[in-house]
Structures are given as C-alpha cells and as structure tokens.
Design a protein around this motif. Structure first.
Motif: not given
Length: 87
Positions: A2-17, A43-46
């Motif tokens: 889901s979109n929320e699962e994607k954003l949760s993944y992004v928040r956990s994997q991005m450089k600023m996590a 989305l992490v790259v974005v």
C-alpha cells in the motif's frame, strides 16, 4: 504494498532515517502522483534527492548571506548586518 506501507519503508530506509521528524517531513513532500507508480526503493531515491536538493539550497543561501554581510529580517522589515568572520 500500500501507499502507506511504501512511505513507512521510505522513512525507514532513506539517508535521514535516524532523524524521524526530518524523514517524515521529507517523505510527506513526495508528490502523491509518484507514490503509486514507483516502487518503495525508487521512492527512497526520490526522498534522498529531495533532501539533497534542500541541503544544496540551504548551503547556497548561507553562502549568499556571508557574501552580502546581511540578512533580511521579516520581523524588523529590513536588512540586518551580520559580522562575517575573516578567513
């Protein structure tokens, strides 16, 4: 995913996590039109690109302030001179 699962993944994997408030702010600035068609990894790259662009803009603004020797204060409605340390 889901979109929320994607954003949760992004928040956990991005450089600023490690900085969750910052990570959340960056992730929330990803355009909604990109969330569904892109993978979570894309989305992490974005998100990392958004952060890099923000940091580059801040650095440029700070450099301009040092060159100018002044900064505009909306509270005072005028430019305030700053003391620039000599190199």
């Amino acid at each position: 995913m889901s979109n929320e699962e994607k954003l949760s993944y992004v928040r956990s994997q991005m450089k600023m996590a490690p900085f969750q408030r910052t990570a959340k702010a960056i992730a929330s600035s990803i355009p909604a039109s990109l969330i569904a068609p892109l993978t979570a990894e894309q989305l992490v790259v974005v998100a990392d690109a958004l952060h890099s662009a923000h940091e580059a803009g801040k650095a440029k603004a700070e450099a301009e302030i040092l060159v100018e020797g002044a900064i505009f204060s909306p509270k005072h409605g005028r430019m305030l001179e700053i003391e620039v340390p000599s190199a």
